[in-house]
Design a protein around this motif. Structure first.
Motif, mmCIF file in Angstrom:
data_model
loop_
_atom_site.group_PDB
_atom_site.id
_atom_site.type_symbol
_atom_site.label_atom_id
_atom_site.label_comp_id
_atom_site.label_asym_id
_atom_site.label_seq_id
_atom_site.Cartn_x
_atom_site.Cartn_y
_atom_site.Cartn_z
ATOM 1 N N HIS A 140 36.429 51.044 33.654
ATOM 2 C CA HIS A 140 36.356 51.389 35.080
ATOM 3 C C HIS A 140 35.097 50.820 35.717
ATOM 4 O O HIS A 140 35.138 50.289 36.826
ATOM 5 N N VAL A 141 33.998 50.969 35.005
ATOM 6 C CA VAL A 141 32.724 50.501 35.574
ATOM 7 C C VAL A 141 32.761 48.994 35.783
ATOM 8 O O VAL A 141 32.359 48.487 36.840
ATOM 9 N N VAL A 142 33.275 48.277 34.791
ATOM 10 C CA VAL A 142 33.368 46.811 34.935
ATOM 11 C C VAL A 142 34.256 46.463 36.146
ATOM 12 O O VAL A 142 33.903 45.622 36.968
ATOM 13 N N ALA A 143 35.402 47.181 36.259
ATOM 14 C CA ALA A 143 36.314 46.908 37.387
ATOM 15 C C ALA A 143 35.622 47.215 38.715
ATOM 16 O O ALA A 143 35.801 46.489 39.703
ATOM 17 N N LEU A 144 34.808 48.284 38.741
ATOM 18 C CA LEU A 144 34.124 48.661 39.991
ATOM 19 C C LEU A 144 33.010 47.675 40.352
ATOM 20 O O LEU A 144 32.577 47.606 41.498
ATOM 21 N N ILE A 145 32.534 46.928 39.343
ATOM 22 C CA ILE A 145 31.495 45.933 39.622
ATOM 23 C C ILE A 145 32.135 44.577 39.956
ATOM 24 O O ILE A 145 31.817 43.958 40.972
ATOM 25 N N VAL A 146 33.047 44.131 39.096
ATOM 26 C CA VAL A 146 33.628 42.790 39.261
ATOM 27 C C VAL A 146 34.586 42.741 40.459
ATOM 28 O O VAL A 146 34.590 41.765 41.212
#
Lengths: 244, 175
Positions: A140-146
């Motif tokens: 989720h965190v990666v998706a929220l950043i990328v």
């Protein structure tokens, strides 16, 4: 091309426009994060989906404001007439347009990164103040950043294309805001299965917002990239054919 | 331009320096930044920006936003931009607009010196008296039609000024 790109980046750094857009984008991001973080009950706040809503406030703001930034990069050249010296120094229209697209993409990264920093900072502060643990997974965190960075990059390039197609600054801004706040929402509300393929909703899919009617982030990226490509191709034709 | 389309010139700014409009400037940018933005593209060394600002007598105003510039200062900044690439040909549209008398004198001397160096200046203007003091050759265009293309010395005699020639050639036959 390198010279033109440096020039476009220097143009961005030597007026207050980009700084004003960053500031203008910071406000709604902070507000969105605050509303999403303060309105749910403590029970809801512990849920992963609620937390994704809090941190995704950066995405939709970044994509709108980066589109605006891209749009202003072109329309301000027409508004102030600086397009004439620009093209006297680099008469190859395609080189100028490509450099603007590349510079806008970098501006999009910057805008998204700042909005994300605000959303993550404020969101984490709210969660810790309400003594709730972060329930997001690394994915989720990666998706929220990328996601928001991708959306902002594509949005900024789309903005350059829109500005090339609608050179009048006021008309282009009205068209963008009218689309973003009226047409996009109305069409999506009326027919979500079709509306989710619109550029605004494809951008929202990338923001990490847990809305079930939206495309997946990957599909959202492809759809927004296709919109950007179509508009950039139209902009290329317009810029080759029109007098300044 | 120089035997090929302008867009195909390798270094357009070194071929042609043009100021089509004095107002083609972003008011929020400083004079120096306006030139830096263009210098990146022209591929000239950064020092040339300051040199050109000094040439057009704007050294004291380089870091002021263009919004605070007078029309004359904007004209001179436009000229500085056109000179960045050290062009063979200068094309200027009404370059004396907004200049004070000293500025007009300066511009005249500058353009003469530029041309004396073996380069060319094409000035488009309605100021016929100024033209008579500055140019070698005159081209008169009336309602889109080329009326005259001749050396100044052939057009102007002791009994008829450039203005007389201009009015005579551009007057509608019916009047």
């Amino acid at each position: 091309m390198t010279g033109q790109l440096s020039s476009e980046l220097l143009k961005l750094r030597t007026t207050r426009t980009l700084a004003a857009i960053v500031l203008a984008g910071a406000g709604p991001t902070l507000l969105g994060t605050g509303i999403e973080g303060l309105s749910p009950t403590l029970g809801e706040l512990g849920q992963e989906e609620t937390q994704r809503s809090i941190f995704s406030a950066a995405g939709s703001t970044a994509v709108l404001f980066s589109t605006l930034a891209g749009l202003l990069m072109v329309t301000s050249e027409f508004r102030y007439g600086t397009i004439r010296p620009t093209l006297l120094f680099e008469p190859r229209r395609r080189v100028v347009l490509s450099a603007k697209l590349a510079a806008a993409a970098l501006a999009g990264v910057l805008l998204a990164a700042i909005c994300e920093a605000i959303a993550f900072g404020a969101g984490s502060a709210i969660l810790s103040a309400r003594e709730i643990d972060v329930a997001l997974t690394a994915t989720h965190v990666v998706a929220l950043i990328v996601g928001p960075i991708t959306a902002a990059v594509l949005g900024a390039m789309l903005g350059v294309a829109i500005g090339t197609l609608i050179r009048n600054q006021a008309a282009a801004i009205v068209a963008l805001l009218g689309y973003a706040f009226a047409i996009d929402a109305v069409l999506f509300g009326a027919a979500p299965s079709v509306g989710r393929f619109l550029p605004g909703k494809a951008g929202d899919a990338l923001s990490g917002l847990p809305a079930h009617d939206l495309l997946t982030p990957g599909a959202g990226a492809v759809v927004l990239a296709l919109w950007t490509l179509v508009f950039a191709a139209a902009a290329l034709v317009r810029s080759d054919r029109s007098d300044v | 331009m120089f035997g090929r389309p302008f867009a195909e010139l390798k270094r357009p700014a070194s071929g042609v320096g043009a100021v089509p409009e004095a107002s083609d400037l972003h008011p929020g940018r400083t004079g120096r930044d306006h030139l830096r933005v263009l210098a990146c593209v022209a591929g000239v060394r950064p020092r040339r920006v300051q040199e050109m600002l000094t040439v057009v007598d704007l050294a004291a105003a380089t870091d002021r936003r263009i919004a605070s510039y007078s029309l004359g200062m904007r004209q001179r900044l436009g000229l500085a931009a056109a000179l960045l690439g050290d062009p063979e040909l200068l094309i200027l549209d009404e370059p004396a607009n907004g200049l004070d008398p000293e500025g007009v004198r300066w511009l005249r001397d500058f353009l003469r010196a530029f041309a004396a160096g073996g380069r060319s200046v094409l000035v488009s203007t309605h100021h016929r008296s100024e033209v008579a003091l500055t140019v070698d050759d005159v081209v008169i265009v009336d309602r889109g039609r080329l009326v005259v293309d001749a050396p100044l010395s052939e057009l102007v005699t002791e009994s008829s000024s450039l203005e007389d020639v201009f009015l005579e050639l551009t007057e509608a036959p019916a009047r």
